[in-house]
Design an enzyme around this catalytic site. Structure first.
Site, mmCIF file in Angstrom:
data_model
loop_
_atom_site.group_PDB
_atom_site.id
_atom_site.type_symbol
_atom_site.label_atom_id
_atom_site.label_comp_id
_atom_site.label_asym_id
_atom_site.label_seq_id
_atom_site.Cartn_x
_atom_site.Cartn_y
_atom_site.Cartn_z
ATOM 1 N N GLU A 41 0.851 -1.189 0.000
ATOM 2 C CA GLU A 41 0.000 0.000 0.000
ATOM 3 C C GLU A 41 0.882 1.233 0.000
ATOM 4 O O GLU A 41 1.696 1.423 0.907
ATOM 5 C CB GLU A 41 -0.961 0.051 1.185
ATOM 6 C CG GLU A 41 -1.867 1.277 1.086
ATOM 7 C CD GLU A 41 -2.936 1.406 2.158
ATOM 8 O OE1 GLU A 41 -3.775 2.327 2.019
ATOM 9 O OE2 GLU A 41 -2.928 0.624 3.122
ATOM 10 N N GLU A 66 4.695 5.110 3.800
ATOM 11 C CA GLU A 66 4.130 6.391 4.231
ATOM 12 C C GLU A 66 5.257 7.286 4.727
ATOM 13 O O GLU A 66 6.161 6.818 5.417
ATOM 14 C CB GLU A 66 3.102 6.175 5.346
ATOM 15 C CG GLU A 66 2.429 7.440 5.865
ATOM 16 C CD GLU A 66 1.748 8.242 4.759
ATOM 17 O OE1 GLU A 66 2.247 9.332 4.450
ATOM 18 O OE2 GLU A 66 0.747 7.756 4.201
ATOM 19 N N ASP A 93 10.125 7.538 0.169
ATOM 20 C CA ASP A 93 9.390 7.689 -1.079
ATOM 21 C C ASP A 93 9.129 6.317 -1.692
ATOM 22 O O ASP A 93 10.056 5.519 -1.890
ATOM 23 C CB ASP A 93 10.202 8.559 -2.038
ATOM 24 C CG ASP A 93 9.539 8.680 -3.388
ATOM 25 O OD1 ASP A 93 8.483 9.334 -3.468
ATOM 26 O OD2 ASP A 93 10.076 8.110 -4.355
ATOM 27 N N ASP A 116 -2.851 12.365 -3.276
ATOM 28 C CA ASP A 116 -3.013 13.808 -3.443
ATOM 29 C C ASP A 116 -3.255 14.096 -4.922
ATOM 30 O O ASP A 116 -2.431 13.763 -5.767
ATOM 31 C CB ASP A 116 -1.750 14.521 -2.968
ATOM 32 C CG ASP A 116 -1.928 16.024 -2.837
ATOM 33 O OD1 ASP A 116 -2.747 16.595 -3.580
ATOM 34 O OD2 ASP A 116 -1.257 16.633 -1.984
ATOM 35 N N LYS A 120 -4.299 21.949 -8.874
ATOM 36 C CA LYS A 120 -3.896 23.098 -9.682
ATOM 37 C C LYS A 120 -3.030 22.630 -10.852
ATOM 38 O O LYS A 120 -2.148 21.798 -10.693
ATOM 39 C CB LYS A 120 -3.133 24.103 -8.824
ATOM 40 C CG LYS A 120 -3.990 24.748 -7.740
ATOM 41 C CD LYS A 120 -3.198 25.760 -6.945
ATOM 42 C CE LYS A 120 -4.073 26.414 -5.871
ATOM 43 N NZ LYS A 120 -3.323 27.401 -5.046
ATOM 44 N N ASP A 152 -11.331 10.482 -4.806
ATOM 45 C CA ASP A 152 -12.598 11.208 -4.694
ATOM 46 C C ASP A 152 -12.535 12.522 -5.469
ATOM 47 O O ASP A 152 -13.352 13.413 -5.256
ATOM 48 C CB ASP A 152 -12.959 11.467 -3.226
ATOM 49 C CG ASP A 152 -11.884 12.250 -2.481
ATOM 50 O OD1 ASP A 152 -10.828 12.562 -3.078
ATOM 51 O OD2 ASP A 152 -12.101 12.564 -1.288
ATOM 52 N N THR A 189 -13.222 4.201 4.973
ATOM 53 C CA THR A 189 -12.550 4.787 6.120
ATOM 54 C C THR A 189 -13.332 5.976 6.665
ATOM 55 O O THR A 189 -14.289 6.465 6.054
ATOM 56 C CB THR A 189 -11.139 5.250 5.744
ATOM 57 O OG1 THR A 189 -11.249 6.317 4.784
ATOM 58 C CG2 THR A 189 -10.324 4.115 5.157
ATOM 59 N N PHE A 191 -12.429 9.085 6.902
ATOM 60 C CA PHE A 191 -12.336 10.264 6.051
ATOM 61 C C PHE A 191 -13.184 10.113 4.796
ATOM 62 O O PHE A 191 -13.827 11.067 4.341
ATOM 63 C CB PHE A 191 -10.879 10.545 5.690
ATOM 64 C CG PHE A 191 -10.041 10.930 6.876
ATOM 65 C CD1 PHE A 191 -10.189 12.174 7.467
ATOM 66 C CD2 PHE A 191 -9.127 10.051 7.418
ATOM 67 C CE1 PHE A 191 -9.429 12.547 8.573
ATOM 68 C CE2 PHE A 191 -8.371 10.395 8.520
ATOM 69 C CZ PHE A 191 -8.527 11.650 9.096
ATOM 70 N N GLU A 192 -13.210 8.917 4.223
ATOM 71 C CA GLU A 192 -14.038 8.698 3.043
ATOM 72 C C GLU A 192 -15.514 8.837 3.389
ATOM 73 O O GLU A 192 -16.290 9.440 2.638
ATOM 74 C CB GLU A 192 -13.777 7.318 2.456
ATOM 75 C CG GLU A 192 -14.597 7.044 1.200
ATOM 76 C CD GLU A 192 -14.382 5.649 0.650
ATOM 77 O OE1 GLU A 192 -15.099 5.278 -0.299
ATOM 78 O OE2 GLU A 192 -13.499 4.929 1.158
#
Length: 211
Positions: A41, A66, A93, A116, A120, A152, A189, A191-192
């Protein structure tokens, strides 16, 4: 970062970290107790999904990448509390890790949940999903292995579809330029769920490595 998360980083990170001398290879134990299918992941956030996967899939080895210290600290605490021994972590990374420590064909599944989107236009070059990343994934996945992404942000969904459809080693499992149904293992989750309540859309993309 909470004191508990900081303490977890200080005391547990080395116990769970993928050793820098390990070359993750197909069919190998790769530093785990036994050989098993291997999932990676990328960007596991607070570790909510990864903890769930490890708890419900004891027959799979997991690596979680992460760079966000509080999220890493939270996952490490969960691994210790639940006595989970088939998860290793990379605090670096993920693309670098794939290039330097993962042998071609070593991964059975790669997850990229809600990266992310860099909305922009001047920041689009920072998006992790690009042609080079798709080609790298195709090499590191075993034949039949799966790349699963979720977002999303609809413009990023369109971007990922365009990039991934152009990679000849990856096949869209839902059909050309289509999104997949959310698989059962991808739990919703906190946040989702908050975004869904606000009316946000969520899209899953699943691509399989072919010959």
């Amino acid at each position: 970062m909470t004191n508990a998360q900081r303490d977890a980083l200080d005391t547990l990170l080395n116990d769970y970290r993928v050793s820098s001398d390990v070359r993750v290879a197909p069919g190998d134990a790769n530093g785990f107790e036994r050989p098993a299918p291997l999932w990676l992941e990328i960007g596991f956030g607070n570790g909510e999904l990864l903890t769930h996967l490890a708890t419900t899939m004891p027959g799979v080895n997991f690596i979680g990448s992460e760079v966000y210290p509080p999220g890493m600290g939270r996952l490490l605490r969960a691994l210790k509390h639940n006595e989970i021994g088939h998860v290793q972590v990379v605090m670096d990374d993920a693309v670098t890790f794939l290039h330097t420590q993962v042998v071609d064909g070593a991964l059975d599944r790669v997850l990229l949940m809600f990266p992310d989107p860099w909305p922009k236009k001047r920041h689009h070059k920072r998006r992790i999903v690009n042609a080079e990343f798709a080609a790298l994934l195709a090499r590191k996945l075993a034949v039949g292995g799966v790349f699963h992404a979720a977002t999303d942000w609809e413009p990023y969904k369109e971007h990922m579809l365009e990039v991934l459809e152009a990679c000849p080693q990856l096949r869209n499992m839902a059909g050309a330029s289509e999104c997949a149904q959310r698989p059962d293992y991808r739990t919703i989750t906190h946040f989702e769920n908050r975004g869904l309540k606000l009316g946000h859309g969520v899209w899953d993309l699943m691509y399989q490595r072919i010959e």
